[in-house]
Design an enzyme around this catalytic site. Structure first.
Site, short mmCIF file in Angstrom:
data_model
loop_
_atom_site.label_atom_id
_atom_site.label_comp_id
_atom_site.label_asym_id
_atom_site.label_seq_id
_atom_site.Cartn_x
_atom_site.Cartn_y
_atom_site.Cartn_z
N GLY A 248 3.10 5.77 8.93
CA GLY A 248 4.52 6.01 8.66
C GLY A 248 5.40 4.83 9.03
N SER B 113 4.38 1.76 8.29
CA SER B 113 4.03 0.73 7.31
C SER B 113 5.23 0.28 6.52
CB SER B 113 3.00 1.27 6.33
OG SER B 113 1.75 1.26 6.92
N GLY B 114 5.22 -0.98 6.18
CA GLY B 114 6.31 -1.55 5.41
C GLY B 114 7.48 -1.98 6.27
N HIS C 198 0.83 -1.23 0.00
CA HIS C 198 0.00 0.00 0.00
C HIS C 198 0.85 1.27 0.00
CE1 HIS C 198 0.35 0.04 4.53
NE2 HIS C 198 0.39 1.34 4.29
N ASP D 41 -0.56 -7.51 1.49
CA ASP D 41 0.04 -6.18 1.53
C ASP D 41 1.56 -6.30 1.71
OD1 ASP D 41 0.39 -3.46 1.66
OD2 ASP D 41 -0.34 -3.25 3.72
N1 ARG Z 1 -1.03 2.00 7.29
C1 ARG Z 1 -0.10 2.64 8.13
C2 ARG Z 1 1.05 3.24 7.32
O1 ARG Z 1 0.85 3.47 6.16
C3 ARG Z 1 0.36 1.76 9.24
C4 ARG Z 1 -0.68 1.71 10.28
C5 ARG Z 1 -0.41 0.79 11.35
N2 ARG Z 1 -1.47 1.02 12.25
C6 ARG Z 1 -1.63 0.36 13.40
N3 ARG Z 1 -2.59 0.73 14.18
N4 ARG Z 1 -0.85 -0.62 13.72
O2 ARG Z 1 2.04 3.65 7.85
#
Ligand code: ARG
Length: 849
Positions: free
Chosen positions: A241, A243-244, A87, A139
């Protein structure tokens, strides 16, 4: 053009997942030699609730930059390969060009010189073909670096788990990243990599938590290839932030990447652990993408296989309950804090976390030099319930707007030592910005700021929240849009059960499922208007959590919006007059008052007439009802307001006044039909007593009209009968010209004619298309159909009652005045019989059009 150029790139990088969910479809044998040492870090040793990592602890952590800034995390799995989340690279279903991305390796703090760090360009980004959105899984993404990373103590690859690798429920693992430290609260400078310990949650446990209705009443299906880590009580999590980035678990002296940070609901919320992409599931897919590249990622054998199936509590998980907002009983508030500043009266605030108290900033601002509060914090003390000694204060943080904006009159005080949370002290819950306190919510007023000494024990102010439309329109501007549920409201209006003491300041606590939220602060200094409106606290949630890093922001717990919860049409406020709001009717449900302008006029103890509140000190009634024919003395008259409800309000909402004078317009000949009653003292607007609007030009165009009366003169249950008002010409003809000028004739809707009794002289009201209620007439003695019009008496009313609410006349009156005096012959014959009138009316209308 650009689209055509992009297409081949997209096709190149998206590849299918062969046997993604079948264990080891393409797995090599266990004895495969490993050519890359992985998962080793320096033996030293945000993320929400995390802390600064030591340099070199997580040497596989990379930062992915796009457009000059950090967007996502990733992990180095081989010299030329980085693993991340799909994503991060998708916008509207399209993969962003690899050339726009760069990979930072060996970074610790992203501020200042990046010693020992280096950057690599991205040659290609690969995403599984079946990736569409995070909630549907898959993902993950592989980034092929344009040139291999230079490995060293700060840059090393992590180990990848094989498909057969079993990560056991309850294992403590670590997530790392430069993401937000709380929802909408970015990592502060110097942007040091954050680490947080998270516990792996088995699928059943995670599904069980996510099946609990949570934020936005949403639940989530945990799919194969997903993995959860965190805690039922929340507070430690990854966030935007991160993510990944990797979730790694140590096994046999090596770090294996169990997950890729993918998504969650908010960050650190209760029963909403972080969801990660389960890396082991994608062994085959990863191997296929990196095929031929040397050295490739390492998939070491799991050092110690857990026996058969990792034991995990089946189905029934431990759901976390709110840790804030629990009170033994209303009034015994475990968060009540008194701030003692030498030389001034105690200031009441609320404990919002283990070490922070929220209180009005005005308590601590010197009136003379508003921007330099006293800083002798050493002498300050905070009293908390059930604490043996007063707490000392370490820090005072004012809201930036505190000194000029009443809605932001807030300060946070940090205690020197955090208190252990128990039954008391215990923090109050704070709402998230999107919180929607339902109309009808049970609330209480609690002391706030330099409050007066405690109320008597029985006098806890109980309140019920009024609907947003009513609250907003009573105070808001005409034509202003009413905030929709879920948008931050401008004000919260509670209807109190008892009158509050004047001039004390209050905060508004509202309850959901037995949990108390600090919903509002500092009632508006709105003169005498009731209910007082409170500034919503939810707008300050982000500031409070930013400063405190751990205040208890709690999810909305009640979602039963009732039948009309669905209709979230944008509403606007009806026209106000120069004297404020008029003719607004609070929604029927919570408080029960349906007709706030309907008054009972008790005349000389022997009959009750209908009255209508025109202004705080004036009620209009029919002369024939309040004054007996021929009598010249003013009788003893009492007026009651706040009684006209389907479910009557508690006593506190009813008011009574004596009538000190009766005013009649000067009319020649006939006795004037309308009488103004002057009250002994004002009745300030409230949900149970609000003045009606008047319309100078008779009937507002497009309005729907009603006779509002009582079923019986004894029990006085209000009923409204739908009517149409006939044109003056038809009216004149029906009654063969015997009517006094300014008489309105009505036609009842089918079956409505006997709803109201008429001896009390009920009013004729119309509701405008905007929603305001307008008084247009009062019943004429001895008739069900005839009403004395208000419009022609505009001059007299506005001279007598300064604050009468005459709406601006909207151009042409409803009915053309004057016109022909010729009557259709049939109509004259039919006078009196409603059925015949109906028929003839239809006929006339047909002929006219
Ligand atoms: N989708 C988020 C990103 O793009 C990560 C979110 C993780 N959220 C959580 N509650 N663990 O950085």
């Amino acid at each position: 053009m650009a689209r055509h150029l992009l297409l081949p790139v997209v096709m190149l990088v998206i590849s299918p997942i062969p046997g993604a969910f079948q264990d080891s479809a393409l797995s090599p044998t266990q004895e495969e030699p490993e050519d890359l040492d992985c998962g080793r870090s320096e033996p030293s040793a945000r993320i929400v609730g995390g802390s600064d990592a030591q340099p070199g602890t997580w040497p596989w952590q990379v930062s992915l930059h796009h457009g000059g800034g950090h967007i996502c995390g990733g992990s180095l799995i081989a010299p030329s390969w980085v693993l991340s989340a799909a994503h991060c690279f998708m916008t509207n279903g399209t993969l962003e060009p690899a050339a726009e991305w760069s990979v930072l390796l060996g970074v610790h703090s992203q501020d200042g010189p990046l010693d020992g760090a280096h950057t690599r360009a991205v040659a290609a980004i690969v995403v599984p073909v079946n990736y569409s959105q995070v909630e549907l899984g898959a993902d993950l993404a592989l980034l092929h670096l344009a040139s291999p990373a230079s490995l060293g103590p700060a840059v090393r690859p992590v180990c990848l788990p094989r498909a057969s690798h079993r990560f056991v429920h309850g294992t403590a693992c670590w997530a790392t990243g430069w993401g937000d430290v709380q929802e909408a609260d970015p990592l502060p400078l110097p942007w040091v990599l954050q680490e947080v310990e998270l516990r792996l949650l088995g699928k059943a446990t995670c599904q069980c938590l996510y099946s609990q209705p949570g934020p936005f009443n949403l639940t989530l299906q945990i799919l194969p290839g997903m993995l959860c880590a965190g805690y039922p009580e929340g507070r430690r999590d990854t966030c935007q932030g991160d993510s990944g980035g990797p979730l790694v678990c140590e096994e046999g002296g090596r770090w294996f990447q169990a997950g890729i940070t993918s998504f969650g609901f908010g960050c650190g919320r209760r029963n909403r652990p972080g969801v990660f992409t389960a890396v082991a599931t994608y062994e085959a897919w990863i191997r296929e993408q990196v095929m031929g590249s040397e050295p490739g990622p390492a998939f070491p054998t799991q050092p110690q296989k857990p026996q058969s199936d990792p034991q995990e509590p089946r189905e029934n998980c431990t759901i976390a309950l709110p840790e804030c907002g629990k009170a033994p009983r209303p009034g015994a508030w475990p968060w009540e804090a008194q701030v003692m500043v030498p030389g001034s009266r105690p200031c009441h605030g609320a404990l919002v976390s283990e070490s922070w108290v929220l209180a009005p900033a005005s308590c601590f601002l010197h009136p003379s030099s508003s921007d330099s509060p006293p800083r002798d914090l050493d002498a300050w003390r905070v009293l908390l319930p059930s604490r043996p000694r007063a707490e000392r204060v370490a820090r005072l943080v004012h809201h930036d707007n505190a000194s000029w904006d009443d809605a932001s009159d807030l300060a946070l005080l940090q205690l020197r030592t955090p208190v252990n949370l128990s039954a008391a002290p215990r923090p109050v819950c704070l709402p998230h910005p999107e919180h929607y306190f339902l109309p009808g919510s049970r609330c209480r007023l609690a002391r706030w700021g330099r409050g007066e000494p405690a109320l008597g024990p029985g006098a806890l102010l109980e309140a019920e929240l009024l609907g947003g439309w009513w609250c907003h329109c009573l105070y808001g501007r005409q034509g202003a849009a009413v905030p929709l549920p879920g948008d931050p409201p401008h004000a919260l209006c509670p209807a109190y059960q008892e009158e509050e003491e004047n001039d004390s300041h209050w905060s508004l606590l509202c309850q959901e499922e037995g949990t108390w939220f600090l919903a509002g602060i500092r009632d508006f200094p709105s003169g005498c208007l009731r209910p007082r409106a409170f500034f919503p606290v939810q707008t300050h949630g982000p500031w409070i959590s930013h400063v405190t890093q751990g205040a208890y922001l709690e999810d909305q717990l009640t979602w039963d919006w009732g039948p009309d919860g669905e209709e979230t049409e944008t509403q606007t406020c009806p026209t106000h007059t120069q004297h404020g709001a008029c003719g607004l009717r609070p929604e029927a449900a919570p408080v029960g008052v349906l007709w706030p302008w309907l008054a009972e006029v008790h005349v000389a103890g022997d009959r009750v007439c209908t009255g209508i509140l025109l202004a705080p000190g004036w009620v209009l009634a029919a002369t024939h009802c309040v004054l007996r024919p021929g009598s010249t003395t003013v009788p003893y008259i009492e007026v009651y307001l706040g009684r006209a409800g389907a479910s009557p309000l508690p006593q506190g909402h009813q008011v009574s006044r004596l009538v000190i004078s009766i005013r009649l317009p000067r009319h020649l000949g006939l006795r004037p039909p309308l009488a103004l009653l002057e009250l002994s003292s004002r009745v300030e607007p409230s949900p149970s007593a609000l003045p009606i609007c008047l319309h100078p030009a008779g009937i507002p165009p497009g309005a729907s009209c009603w006779v509002l009366g009582w079923k019986e003169p004894q029990d006085r249950v209000p009923v409204a009968a739908a009517v149409s008002i006939l044109t003056p010409r038809i009216c004149h003809c029906l009654y063969q010209g015997i009517l006094p000028p300014g008489t309105l004739c009505v036609l009842y809707a089918e079956g409505q004619e006997n709803r109201c009794e008429m001896t009390s002289a009920p009013p004729l009201l119309c509701q405008t298309t905007e929603g305001s209620w307008v008084l247009v007439g009062m019943a004429v003695q001895g008739s069900r159909e005839l009403f004395a019009a208000i419009g022609p008496e505009e001059a007299w009313i506005s001279q007598t009652v300064g604050e009468a609410h005459f709406l601006p006349s909207s151009g042409s009156p409803h009915w053309p005045t004057g016109g022909s005096n010729l009557c259709p012959p049939e109509l004259a014959k039919a006078s009196g019989s409603p059925r015949a009138v109906h028929f003839l009316l239809l006929l006339t209308l047909l002929i006219q059009s």
